[in-house]
Structure formats: C-alpha cells, structure tokens
Design a protein around this motif. Sequence first.
Motif, PDB file in Angstrom:
ATOM      1  N   LEU A 191       0.861  -1.175   0.000  1.00  0.00           N
ATOM      2  CA  LEU A 191       0.000   0.000   0.000  1.00  0.00           C
ATOM      3  C   LEU A 191       0.901   1.230   0.000  1.00  0.00           C
ATOM      4  N   VAL A 198      -3.769   0.767  -2.805  1.00  0.00           N
ATOM      5  CA  VAL A 198      -3.503  -0.652  -2.566  1.00  0.00           C
ATOM      6  C   VAL A 198      -3.189  -1.323  -3.898  1.00  0.00           C
ATOM      7  N   ALA A 222       0.074  -1.889   5.237  1.00  0.00           N
ATOM      8  CA  ALA A 222      -0.945  -2.866   4.860  1.00  0.00           C
ATOM      9  C   ALA A 222      -1.310  -3.811   6.001  1.00  0.00           C
TER      10      ALA A 222
END
Length: 425
Positions: A191, A198, A222
């Motif tokens: 991310l 993402v 993430a």
Amino acid sequence: MKFLNTQDFAQQLDAADSLRSFRQQFLFPQHNGKDAIYFLGNSLGLQPKRTATDMAEVMQQWQELGVESWFKGDKPWLQYHDKLVGPLAAIVGALPGEIVVMNSLTVNLHLMLASFYQPKGKRNKIICEAKAFPSDQYTLETHVKQRGFKPEDVIVEVAPREGEVNIRHEDVLAAIEANKDELALIFWGGLNYYTGQVFNMKTITAAAHAVGAMVGFDLAHAAGNIQLQLHNWDVDFACWCSYKYLNSGPGAIGGVYIHERFHNDKELPRFAGWWGYNKATRFKMQPGFDPIPSAEGWQLSTPSVLLYAAHYSSLQLFEKAGMSSLYQKGQQLSDYLLFLLQDLNANSSQPIVQVLTPKENKGCQVSMLMLRNGREVFDALTDAGVFADWREPNVIRIAAVPMYNTFEEVWQFAQIMKTTCEQFQ
C-alpha cells in the motif's frame, strides 16, 4: 449503502457497529478535556490499555526470577514468540510457521534481500515503485551497491503516468514483461504510504513468478489495515512494522513472512545468528549454523521480551475482533469519508480538495491534496483537536481505523474541514 451527511446518520452507523466496544480498550490523547480525534493510526497506533500491564508482567518476572524467566513462571519468555505468530498469521494470511517476529522493518528488509535477491549473470534487476517510502529506497540503493552494482543499472522504477497520481496495475505488469529476461526480484509496497493506493499483490506475484523472479512486499501500511493472503498468493517474503495499525508502540518489533517452501533449504544464503539455530541443540553452542526449519530460522539475536509483550497486548485485540470484520468496517469508514469530502467540494464555490486515494483500491488511509490554504487548514485541524499528517506539497493524510475510530468522528472531521475552509474563502 446510501450515506447521509448528518450527525444522526453517523451515530446510527456507530450504534450498529459490532466493533464499537473495542474503542474502550485504548488510551486517547486529550483535547479540552475530551478524546482527541486521532486519525493517525497509519503513523503510530494508539496505546491499548493493557499494554502497561503486559509489560509490567515481564518486569515482575525479571525481578522475581532473573534469567530463569526464560524457562520458569506463568509465561516463560522462551515460549513468548509462540503466542504472537497465530494472531499475526491470521492478519497477513499465512501459516504460523511462516511468521517470525524480530528486529525492525528496514533491518528485516536487508536480511530478506540477502536471501531473496540473488543476481545471476544478466538476471540482476529489481523492479520497485517510484517514490517508495524513503527507507525502502535507501535499502535498495545501499544493498545493490554492497553487491557491487550501480543502482541506476539494476533498479527499475515504475511511476504513475504523466499527469496521474497513482500507478496503473497494467504498467506494473508491463514492466515485468519488458524486463523478464533480466529480472531477479520484484520488491513492492503493498500500500503506497503517500497516496494510500492498494496494489494487486496476487497478480504481481503471479506475473513475477511466471518470468522466474522472486517477489517481496513491504507491508508497513498494509498489515492490520487490509486483507492479505500471503501464503495463498504464493508471495516469497514480506516484512512489516507493528507500530502503525498494529498498535504495538513506537519502535515496536517488526514482523517477517517467509513462504514455507524455503524453510528447509539450508543452502539458501542468509545472515545468521544464534537465535535462529535449531532449538533442540541451540544451547550446546556448536559450530556450523543449523537453522530452525521455519521462518524463525532467520532470527539473529535474543529478542526483547518487553517488545513482545507490547505487541501481544494489541494482537489479542485483533484476535478477538477478527481481521475480516476490521477490514469491512475500515472500508466503510473510508467510504464515508470520501462521500463527505465529495459533498464538501460539491457545496463549495470551487473544489477544496483533490482526493489522491483511489476509491476502489484503498485501505483506511485517505490522502487529500489541498487545492488552497493547505497549511492553514492543517493547522486549524490541529487546533481543533484532530490528529492528522502533513506531507509536502499540500497533502493531508488521515486514517480512521476500525479498532478505535467512529463514524461520528469522521463526520466531525468533515464539519471542521467545512468550517475551516469557509474561513479562508
């Protein structure tokens, strides 16, 4: 769901929230005698109330048992790591044996590169995202220099197209195809720290493996934020920190995932230390490194049990809440914020913010490019008791996290933004 820009609607969402009780498990900074609006879980998560107790238990064991604490007491330190890997495996989608808790993020990245970046002949290139988090950039730069390469010769960066903010997935795949005969490693952020984008880790992994390259991810933004399936995606390795969404304290101990297919390969290059040595014979102090046949075989030094304890405090909450439920609420929080920002722009004489975060590929974080008076707006938010993050040029990042933030806080944030921006019109 059809959102409404009213406080009553936000309160209704909170009343229906099955995770609302977890907020009471955290300590909040105060502003004018009330809990501040803390939207910086993407930078440093809040402190769980039980952290001090769990760390105090370790201190008490140290006081009462000294070095015997490794083997005696209600929670022998030698087994403490075993309590962490189960919850972490559920968070990142791995087998417990594929997880090791050790060191800090950048140290772990260097250790993983030592094992998984193995240039051979013309196959020596690394593909990464342009403008990755600086520590990742410095890791790659210095690591390839240590291997005798020039960064400009072997590091291939994939950037957004001209005039765009986010990296297109097809451009990542195109870079893999274009460099397939020279590619050794894909190293990517799960991310993007700046935009909140993402990336499709599953297809990036498959594309890299199809051309014979290894794949590793930096999951700092993430882990604990989005749903991950590292084992099922066949990812080779991944590293993350635990002081952001995982709420384990400043400088918290890091985490590493290593796919099980590498665990019994004693010929795979690695840097070794005694804590990664076969547990059955570790204390015989014999020469010749015999690694533990799991991700633990990459450990180097005796770990900090105090950091383990701080990590454990938060992981217990994740285990109770469940990553699937946390992800669903996190998506709803950021969806609601995007709706309110769109409404803010629609009701202004001219747009106030440009959202950098893609609606369909995001976690909790929303990044806003302020189109005017950015710094003044940020300072006003701070004065109003909102914890947000400022990034040059004119970007405000916030993350309403599902473990302790509310929909009403998101609505309140939008109202503060509206009032503040009106002052500067």
